[in-house]
Design an enzyme around this catalytic site. Structure first.
Site, mmCIF file in Angstrom:
data_model
loop_
_atom_site.group_PDB
_atom_site.id
_atom_site.type_symbol
_atom_site.label_atom_id
_atom_site.label_comp_id
_atom_site.label_asym_id
_atom_site.label_seq_id
_atom_site.Cartn_x
_atom_site.Cartn_y
_atom_site.Cartn_z
ATOM 1 N N LEU A 107 27.183 -26.434 20.491
ATOM 2 C CA LEU A 107 27.676 -26.306 19.115
ATOM 3 C C LEU A 107 28.213 -24.915 18.802
ATOM 4 C CD1 LEU A 107 24.845 -28.237 17.246
ATOM 5 C CD2 LEU A 107 27.120 -29.063 17.836
ATOM 6 N N ARG A 108 28.302 -24.077 19.814
ATOM 7 C CA ARG A 108 28.813 -22.728 19.548
ATOM 8 C C ARG A 108 30.266 -22.782 19.070
ATOM 9 N NH1 ARG A 108 26.013 -20.858 24.432
ATOM 10 N NH2 ARG A 108 24.143 -19.728 23.788
#
Length: 471
Positions: A409-410
């Site tokens: 999810l970066r």
């Protein structure tokens, strides 16, 4: 008969050891010393009694007042080597006083080596006066993508840094180092080597946190955000920090000497040619970038301190690729290409020639633009918290990441932060689709899984998917 065998087998060995400086000849005797603990079992006769020897003159390393004078009986007339073998650990253990709560023969971590406030101000003033002239940031022609990524990270350090890849000689290092003049001021605790924030416990060093818990009033000052260069040949103890040898030898205490990660806390850590960095240093950067803390376990030291920095790396892709673990730690990825327009190339060459002839007057000619950009960055940092991003736009950003098969999810988080920082830089408090379209290729292109059969640029894939989702 037994004596002859012993003499025949042992004496050549003793003479060989003597020639290497391990034992000597007692003055006045023609035979080697025979009552060394290593040799005494070989002799049938009882070794002559020996009186205890005073320790060698190592006391000044721990307690200067108790240092004994060197005894002439310890040295041979023809050599300066000691006649008797003494273990260093026994001497060190004997010279350190035993106290309750301390282990014999060990130091104790008691403090962190840090300059005083006066020394810190003096060094800062001297460094500012003697530093090399830096090429002005507004004077850099072209390379808008790289410049924008750097500015967004200065506005919001939580974006996670920039990876700049491109051809050699395209101004990557020059642009990064020119960022120094634009860095805003931050509040720090006076004399603290970790640039501790006096108001945020998450970025406080261990000593400052203890002082806050004890109710002390901390002296606070403002300073520029620091930029630390990490050379490729740096050692791990210089990067992480190690024991302060001077204090250990003179005062008998174990003090921690901070490294480059401590100096870069709340600042910028720049690694030129990051794709050539040694693997053990890459592992150190991965740990610190992931947790925001640097933990040192070496030479009996156990200490953790904050190490939150903007990681900026530059390199040439022809010289090697980056490890995927480290590449994912960079928030944004900027690609730099060689300028092909002849007129623009001539302008760059002329500007550089002007700077080399008279750096001071060249910097003065860009002073107004420099100050205007500084004010813009300061205003954007203060207004960043009020910038809003609609829920519908957040959903579409995550949909782009999901359809591109971005791991983790970066990518979502960095895109949201970069879009807000761009809106703040433009003086708005609402993120638009245009802001997202500007930053999303830089936030996602290095997170895509690479297909060796595809020749298309990853950034173009991101742009195509963006317009497909956003319509």
């Amino acid at each position: 008969m037994e004596s002859r065998v012993i003499k025949k087998e042992v004496l050549p060995w003793m003479h060989a050891v003597q020639s290497r400086g391990l034992i000597g000849i007692r003055p006045g005797l023609s035979q080697p010393i025979s009552h060394i603990s290593l040799l005494s079992p070989l002799f049938p006769s009882k070794p002559p009694p020996t009186r205890p020897l005073p320790p060698p003159p190592m006391a000044p390393l721990f307690s200067p007042a108790s240092a004994p004078a060197a005894s002439p009986a310890l040295f041979s007339a023809s050599t300066s080597c000691p006649l008797f073998i003494t273990t260093a650990s026994a001497v060190i253990s004997a010279r350190i006083p035993s106290k309750k709560g301390f282990r014999r023969g060990r130091f104790t971590v008691c403090n962190v080596a840090a300059p005083s406030a006066t020394e810190q101000d003096t060094k800062a003033t001297a460094a500012k006066e003697s530093q090399r002239p830096v090429y002005p940031f507004p004077a850099i022609v072209g390379q808008d993508e790289m410049k924008l990524c750097l500015l967004l990270n200065v506005i919001d350090p939580k974006i996670g840094g920039v990876m700049i890849m491109g051809d050699r000689g395209t101004g990557k290092s020059t642009t990064v180092r020119s960022l120094i003049d634009l860095l805003p001021d931050i509040s720090v605790v006076v004399g603290d080597p970790f640039n501790s924030d006096p108001f945020d416990p998450e970025v406080m060093g261990p000593e400052v946190r203890n002082r806050v818990l004890n109710g002390e009033n901390l002296p606070v000052t403002t300073t520029k955000i620091t930029m630390v260069d990490l050379p490729l040949g740096a050692t791990e103890d210089r990067v992480c920090g190690t024991i302060d040898i001077e204090k250990a030898l003179t005062e008998g205490v174990k003090a921690f000497e901070p490294g480059l990660l401590a100096k870069a806390n709340r600042g910028i850590l720049y690694v030129d040619e990051v794709n050539l960095l040694d693997d053990h240093l890459v592992d150190v950067l991965l740990d610190s970038a992931a947790s925001g803390w640097n933990t040192v376990e070496r030479e009996g030291i156990s200490i953790s301190h904050p190490a939150r920095f903007i990681l900026i790396g530059s390199g040439n892709p022809e010289e090697g690729e980056l490890r995927p673990q480290l590449l994912d730690r960079f928030g944004m990825h900027a690609q730099v290409g060689t300028v092909r327009d002849a007129e623009l190339r001539v302008k760059i060459v002329e500007e550089r020639a002007r700077f080399d002839r008279d750096p001071k007057s060249f910097r003065q000619s860009y002073l107004d633009e420099q100050e205007k950009l500084q004010e813009q960055i300061t205003s954007a940092r203060s207004n960043l918290g009020s910038v809003q991003l609609d829920h519908d736009l957040r959903v579409k950003i995550s949909k782009v990441c999901a359809e591109l098969n971005v791991d983790g999810l970066r990518g979502d988080i960095v895109t949201n932060r970069a879009a807000k920082a761009l809106a703040a830089l433009k003086g708005r408090d609402i993120v638009t689709v245009e802001d997202i379209a500007t930053v999303i290729p830089n936030c996602l292109r290095h997170r895509l899984r690479k297909d060796p059969l595809e020749s298309i640029d990853s950034g173009l894939l991101v742009v195509e998917k963006f317009y497909e989702v956003f319509g």
